[in-house]
Design a protein around this motif. Structure first.
Motif, mmCIF file in Angstrom:
data_model
loop_
_atom_site.group_PDB
_atom_site.id
_atom_site.type_symbol
_atom_site.label_atom_id
_atom_site.label_comp_id
_atom_site.label_asym_id
_atom_site.label_seq_id
_atom_site.Cartn_x
_atom_site.Cartn_y
_atom_site.Cartn_z
ATOM 1 N N ARG A 14 0.847 -1.206 0.000
ATOM 2 C CA ARG A 14 0.000 0.000 0.000
ATOM 3 C C ARG A 14 0.881 1.255 0.000
ATOM 4 O O ARG A 14 1.071 1.888 -1.015
ATOM 5 N N ASP A 15 1.507 1.581 1.133
ATOM 6 C CA ASP A 15 2.339 2.793 1.158
ATOM 7 C C ASP A 15 3.557 2.593 0.261
ATOM 8 O O ASP A 15 4.006 3.522 -0.421
ATOM 9 N N THR A 172 3.610 11.342 9.332
ATOM 10 C CA THR A 172 3.358 11.343 7.892
ATOM 11 C C THR A 172 4.452 12.029 7.088
ATOM 12 O O THR A 172 4.767 11.611 5.977
ATOM 13 N N HIS A 207 7.638 8.027 8.512
ATOM 14 C CA HIS A 207 8.249 8.293 7.203
ATOM 15 C C HIS A 207 9.670 8.807 7.394
ATOM 16 O O HIS A 207 10.067 9.220 8.475
HETATM 17 O O1 KIV Z 1 1.801 8.377 6.224
HETATM 18 C C1 KIV Z 1 0.613 8.309 6.571
HETATM 19 O O2 KIV Z 1 0.087 9.141 7.308
HETATM 20 C C2 KIV Z 1 -0.155 7.200 6.054
HETATM 21 C C3 KIV Z 1 -1.497 6.984 6.667
HETATM 22 C C4 KIV Z 1 -2.506 6.700 5.637
HETATM 23 C C5 KIV Z 1 -1.396 5.928 7.723
HETATM 24 O O3 KIV Z 1 0.309 6.443 5.239
#
Ligand code: KIV
Ligand code: ZN
Length: 521
Positions: A14-15, A172, A207
């Motif tokens: 997903r990410d 994020t 991140h």
């Molecule tokens: O980085 C982020 O905030 C996300 C959320 C959707 C969990 O990927």
């Protein structure tokens, strides 16, 4: 007393897929999901159901097949997303819906364009809706680390009341600082100020914008997080997510410090890393911790001397612990099927008898040209096999010829086999050999796309080396990657370009992925 456990949520599908310039097919996602199952991660976030019909389909296929890990779908905090997420994971034995919504003022003002009360209402309503479908609901206040703490605590309290069972704190934009007064303090404050937090799992999702994602994830564990999210090889949006293999090996190697259990089979890490790199086309830097080519290589005389006497002098973990193959077997033209199979398994490939027989044929052809067939050669060979077996192939390359040099006009002739077995020959000139080849393919097929990236890599040293070409093309604002390998660079370029064009042709029906922070009107 039993040690506490940290759950691992892998979001490579997903990410990770949000990394610029990559896109995975459903077949590729399933391959990675199977490897994550082998690696025994606790949760696989397998996609974002509402983002495209393709993602919905691959999510639901993974939910049907993969047993063991929880299968999660991401959903924005709107009814339709939650409904689609629920439908995509409904066949999983252990489904999860992961709802997210921005909590920071910056996001609410500039992106959502809603006030705090409206956003709060959306968060609660969507968690309640998700709860109507399944017990396991994760909630993420996006941009949590830049959110007003009082508002954040209030939102978390409300979504817990609405039924959330995991509360994820996303960093994020990679803004947090890994210290007791930084990210550690935020986690402490969440636990001290949010009623009901002791009854749910506290998670983090970091991140890597400042290169601190893994450090933040690990300090979060020290400060009470019991789920950590990450991606294989640290891929993901912008500078990526926390590398899940680094988190795993940090917790595993320094058990003495963390005193925490994890479930993962660490010996599957290397295969997972190679697989993700191969599928996404994103190379792993040589000095990358845990899975980089140099991670267990010792160059200086003093280090080599130490390692020869005792490996622990310069190794804090053994390569076998992460599944790095021992490389004791040299593969060449005298090697047999069993040797090939064993090395392929080390590299993360599980083949049926028939597939092994096919690959063995190609291996023999390559071994005839090369003195020694290395791991990289094998990966390329498998890539080529897979490309021809699984890629949405409309056109295959039968033949390519090039004339040019410093005086002549670069001209390429290609012969392709079309979707109905028809053969198409065409020729075109260009600025150089690669341009001429791409133009000839475009002319033969009747398409046109922009070449945005061209990368050629010699796979091994030596005159008999194979070259891999990775090409990225752009068509209508979307990017498609193609790879091709050959001992001749022009042939490799033609294969790579055709592979990217085939991908583009196949994805024409798919709809666009909506922006993560956007909400439908
Ligand atoms: O980085 C982020 O905030 C996300 C959320 C959707 C969990 O990927
Ligand atoms: Zn993220």
């Amino acid at each position: 007393m039993a040690k506490e456990r940290v759950l691992l949520l892998d979001t490579t599908l997903r990410d990770g897929e949000q990394s610029a310039g990559i896109g995975m097919t459903g077949v590729e996602k399933m391959e990675i999901a199977r490897q994550l199952q082998k690696m025994q991660v606790d949760i696989i976030e397998a996609g974002f159901a509402a983002s495209s019909p393709g993602d919905f389909e691959s999510l639901s296929n993974i939910a049907k097949e993969i047993e063991g890990p929880i299968i999660a779908s991401l959903a924005r905090a709107v009814a339709d997303d939650v409904d689609q997420a629920a439908r995509a994971v409904e066949h999983s034995k252990r489904p999860r819906i992961h709802v997210f919504l921005s909590s920071s003022e910056i996001h609410q003002m500039h992106q959502l364009r809603k006030n705090r009360e409206e956003v709060m209402e959306m968060a609660v309503r969507s968690v309640e809706r998700a709860k109507g479908y399944c017990d396991d609901v994760e909630f993420s206040p996006m941009d949590a680390t830049r959110t007003n703490p009082e508002y954040l605590f209030h939102m978390l309290e409300e979504v817990i009341k609405a039924g959330a069972t995991t509360i994820n704190i996303p960093d994020t934009v990679g803004y947090a600082i890994p210290s007791a007064t930084g990210f550690g303090q935020l986690l402490k404050d969440v636990q001290a100020n949010v009623k009901g937090i002791e009854d749910v799992v506290l998670s983090v999702h970091c991140h890597n914008d400042l290169g601190l994602a893994v450090a933040n994830s690990l300090i979060a564990v020290e400060f009470g997080a019991r789920q950590v999210e990450g991606c294989i090889n640290g891929i993901g949006e912008r500078a990526g997510n926390a590398s899940i293999e680094e988190i795993i090996m940090g917790l595993d190697t320094r058990k003495d410090h963390f005193g925490i259990e994890i479930n993962a089979d660490t010996t599957q890490i290397y295969s997972a890393s190679r697989m993700v790199s191969r599928i996404t086309g994103m190379a792993v830097q040589a000095n990358k911790a845990i899975v980089g080519e140099n991670a267990f290589r010792h160059a200086s005389g003093i280090h080599q001397d130490g390692v020869l006497k005792n490996r622990s002098t310069y190794e804090v973990m053994q390569p076998e612990r992460v599944g790095v193959p021992g490389n004791t077997l040299v593969l060449g033209k005298l090697s047999g099927r069993a040797g090939l199979q064993s090395r392929l398994e080390d590299l993360g490939y599980t083949l049926s008898r028939e597939d092994l027989a096919k690959v063995f044929e190609s291996f023999k052809v390559l071994a005839d040209k090369k003195r020694e067939v290395t791991d990289r050669d094998l990966e390329i060979l498998m890539d080529e096999e897979k490309r021809t077996a699984t890629e949405p192939i409309s056109y295959t390359l039968a033949h390519v010829q090039f004339t040019g040099g410093d005086q002549g006009i670069p001209t390429a002739t290609v012969k392709l086999i079309g979707p109905d077995g028809e053969s198409i020959t065409d020729a075109c000139t260009g600025n150089g050999p690669v341009d001429a080849v791409c133009n000839a393919i475009d002319r033969a097929i009747g398409t046109e796309s922009k070449l945005v990236d061209f990368n050629v890599q010699a796979v091994t040293e030596g005159i008999d080396s194979q070259g891999t070409v990775t090409i990225r093309i752009e068509k209508d604002g979307r990017h498609y990657t193609g790879r091709g390998a050959d001992t001749d660079i022009i042939v490799a370029s033609a294969k790579a370009y055709l592979s990217a064009v085939n991908r583009q042709l196949a994805s024409d029906e798919e709809s666009d992925v909506p922006a993560l922070g956007s909400t439908p009107d």
